[in-house]
Design an enzyme around this catalytic site. Structure first.
Site, PDB file in Angstrom:
ATOM      1  N   ASP A  73      -2.219  -1.696  -3.921  1.00 63.67           N
ATOM      2  CA  ASP A  73      -2.411  -0.400  -4.608  1.00 63.67           C
ATOM      3  C   ASP A  73      -1.543  -0.312  -5.813  1.00 63.67           C
ATOM      4  O   ASP A  73      -1.730   0.951  -6.360  1.00 63.67           O
ATOM      5  CB  ASP A  73      -3.123   0.759  -3.980  1.00 63.67           C
ATOM      6  CG  ASP A  73      -1.947   1.212  -2.941  1.00 63.67           C
ATOM      7  OD1 ASP A  73      -0.716   0.752  -2.930  1.00 63.67           O
ATOM      8  OD2 ASP A  73      -2.311   2.149  -2.241  1.00 63.67           O
ATOM      9  N   ILE A 102       0.863  -1.130   0.017  1.00 63.65           N
ATOM     10  CA  ILE A 102       0.116   0.137  -0.089  1.00 63.65           C
ATOM     11  C   ILE A 102       1.087   1.118  -0.089  1.00 63.65           C
ATOM     12  O   ILE A 102       1.798   1.478   0.856  1.00 63.65           O
ATOM     13  CB  ILE A 102      -0.735   0.211   1.164  1.00 63.65           C
ATOM     14  CG1 ILE A 102      -1.794  -1.179   1.276  1.00 63.65           C
ATOM     15  CG2 ILE A 102      -1.769   1.210   1.248  1.00 63.65           C
ATOM     16  CD1 ILE A 102      -2.989  -1.437   0.553  1.00 63.65           C
ATOM     17  N   HIS A 103       0.930   1.970  -0.830  1.00 64.30           N
ATOM     18  CA  HIS A 103       1.690   3.465  -0.931  1.00 64.30           C
ATOM     19  C   HIS A 103       0.899   4.611  -1.791  1.00 64.30           C
ATOM     20  O   HIS A 103       1.327   5.537  -1.774  1.00 64.30           O
ATOM     21  CB  HIS A 103       2.869   3.043  -1.566  1.00 64.30           C
ATOM     22  CG  HIS A 103       2.982   2.849  -2.999  1.00 64.30           C
ATOM     23  ND1 HIS A 103       2.476   1.598  -3.728  1.00 64.30           N
ATOM     24  CD2 HIS A 103       3.273   4.024  -3.985  1.00 64.30           C
ATOM     25  CE1 HIS A 103       2.573   2.125  -4.981  1.00 64.30           C
ATOM     26  NE2 HIS A 103       3.067   3.204  -5.212  1.00 64.30           N
ATOM     27  N   ARG A 104       0.010   4.272  -2.431  1.00 63.65           N
ATOM     28  CA  ARG A 104      -0.710   5.156  -3.246  1.00 63.65           C
ATOM     29  C   ARG A 104      -1.077   6.468  -2.633  1.00 63.65           C
ATOM     30  O   ARG A 104      -1.831   6.371  -1.606  1.00 63.65           O
ATOM     31  CB  ARG A 104      -1.763   4.820  -4.313  1.00 63.65           C
ATOM     32  CG  ARG A 104      -1.073   3.872  -5.258  1.00 63.65           C
ATOM     33  CD  ARG A 104      -0.188   4.745  -6.281  1.00 63.65           C
ATOM     34  NE  ARG A 104      -0.049   3.863  -7.221  1.00 63.65           N
ATOM     35  CZ  ARG A 104       0.132   4.278  -8.556  1.00 63.65           C
ATOM     36  NH1 ARG A 104      -0.265   5.443  -8.854  1.00 63.65           N
ATOM     37  NH2 ARG A 104       0.693   3.324  -9.516  1.00 63.65           N
TER      38      ARG A 104
END
Ligand code: UD1
Ligand code: UDP
Length: 355
Positions: free
Chosen positions: A275, A201-203
């Site tokens: 993501d 997850i990083h967006r």
């Protein structure tokens, strides 16, 4: 022929691995690599150059950890200085980061031909910084290398056939990399059970929206009591988890890993939840199902063919999708969605033959 390659962020290093390997087969091409410094931690940057044998950058600009405007503006200034000095025939950029856009602006101002790899992708969400970067970069390019048929159609729909820009469906350079590096994959030094979910997850659309990030971690934590979740954590997400004190007690959180360990983790997992743009495709390359925690994706062919499910950031929907994932499809080798693993070769040949 002299190519000035602009790199800055993790997925670009991975994509450049395959293209640089191809370039090294041609004595008549000189590649000068500029690393903008957008990603700078050792496990977000140096590890990829070392493991994937990408030539060390000729220039390191050290511009990371800043706001979009400051980062992009300072990159433009410094890349321009390098380009004026090096006088390349081409500037080559990858994907959709701020480093991509900065390279594109420099090329357009200096009238240097611009090659954009991974062109034509669209999420149709103009709130995403990546979408703006892609559209602007595509418009000022001389040659656009599209990874998919959809990407070519997107450009045609935007009237690109009317511009003096060559469009080539090259296939996806990430497919080249996945094939090449699979035999070099290496198990991370952590306790891993057979049956785990690989998650990233990083967006910005998730990390910078408190409701979304809270919902995502609520769902992940719940799912983790049913199946182990391994989460190599992007530094951006780590900051948010710490500042919001999100509950991650039952998740197996590890530092970001290099590509060879990542390939092992993908190849051995039972499900991908992410993501990330790149990881959605890699799940497909390694015949894994994928649940994407975004509202839209640029890789629509994966969703249309049932290999990937878009669930957004609602915790009930995420959990429901996890509970139903055994009904999803995995890769059908009859389909050729991302080319034949020769995208890098096609790209270099097209540049050599460009008139
Ligand atoms: C960028 C790209 C995104 C891509 C991602 C790949 C843009 C607009 N976004 O997002 O499209 O999916 O890279 O991972 O270009 N940080 C560190 N160490 C690092 C790198 C980042 O601590 O080595 C932290 C810093 O606090 C930094 C933040 O992460 O401010 C965000 O980094 P940034 O490069 O701005 O954006 P990404 O979220 O990585
Ligand atoms: N990746 C990696 N180590 C990690 C997390 C991701 O090597 O700890 C790889 C992943 O396999 C993919 C690429 O990084 O090849 C995707 O980068 P990221 O998710 O940061 O960016 P995006 O593709 O969303 O732009």
């Amino acid at each position: 022929m002299k190519i000035l390659t602009i790199l800055g962020a993790r997925p670009q290093f991975i994509k450049a691995g395959s293209v640089s390997r191809q370039i090294s087969k041609h004595q008549d091409i000189e590649e000068i690599i500029v690393h903008t410094g957008q990603h700078y931690d050792a496990n977000m940057s140096d590890i990829f150059f070392d493991e994937m044998k990408i030539p060390k950058p000729n220039y390191f600009l050290g511009i990371g950890g800043k706001s979009h405007g400051a980062m992009t503006g300072q990159m433009i200034e410094k890349i321009e200085e390098v380009a004026v000095q090096e006088k390349p025939d081409w500037i080559m950029v990858y994907g959709d980061t701020n480093s991509t856009l900065a390279g594109a602006i420099v090329a357009s101002k200096l009238h240097v031909k611009l090659a954009h790899i991974e062109a034509g992708l669209r999420s149709f969400n103009m709130q995403m910084p990546e979408e703006v970067n892609r559209i602007l970069t595509d418009r000022v390019s001389s040659i656009l290398f599209c990874p998919t048929d959809t990407a070519v159609k997107n450009l045609q729909n935007e009237g690109f056939d009317n511009f003096d820009i060559e469009i080539i469906q090259s296939g996806d350079v990430m497919q080249d990399g996945a094939i090449f590096y699979k035999s070099l994959a290496s198990k991370p030094n952590i306790d891993i059970e057979d049956n785990y979910i690989l998650c990233t997850i990083h967006r910005a659309e998730n990390t910078d929206n408190e409701d979304r990030i809270r919902d995502i971690f609520k769902a992940l934590n719940k799912i983790s009591y049913d199946k182990k979740i391994i989460l190599p954590l992007h530094p951006r997400t780590k900051k948010i988890i710490d500042s919001l004190k999100l509950d991650t007690t039952n998740l197996t959180i590890i530092e970001p890993v290099g590509y060879l360990e990542m390939v092992w983790l993908i190849d051995n997992c039972s499900l991908v939840m992410t993501d990330s743009g790149g990881l959605q495709k890699e799940a497909y390359f390694f015949k894994k199902q994928s649940i994407t925690l975004r509202d839209e994706t640029e890789w629509v062919e994966l969703v249309e063919n049932g290999f990937n499910t878009l669930v957004g950031a609602n915790s009930d929907k995420i959990i429901e999708s996890y509970q139903n994932h055994s009904k999803f499809k995995t890769q059908n080798s009859q389909l050729n969605l991302y080319g034949d693993g020769e995208a890098s070769k096609k790209i270099i040949e097209a540049l050599l033959n460009y008139e």
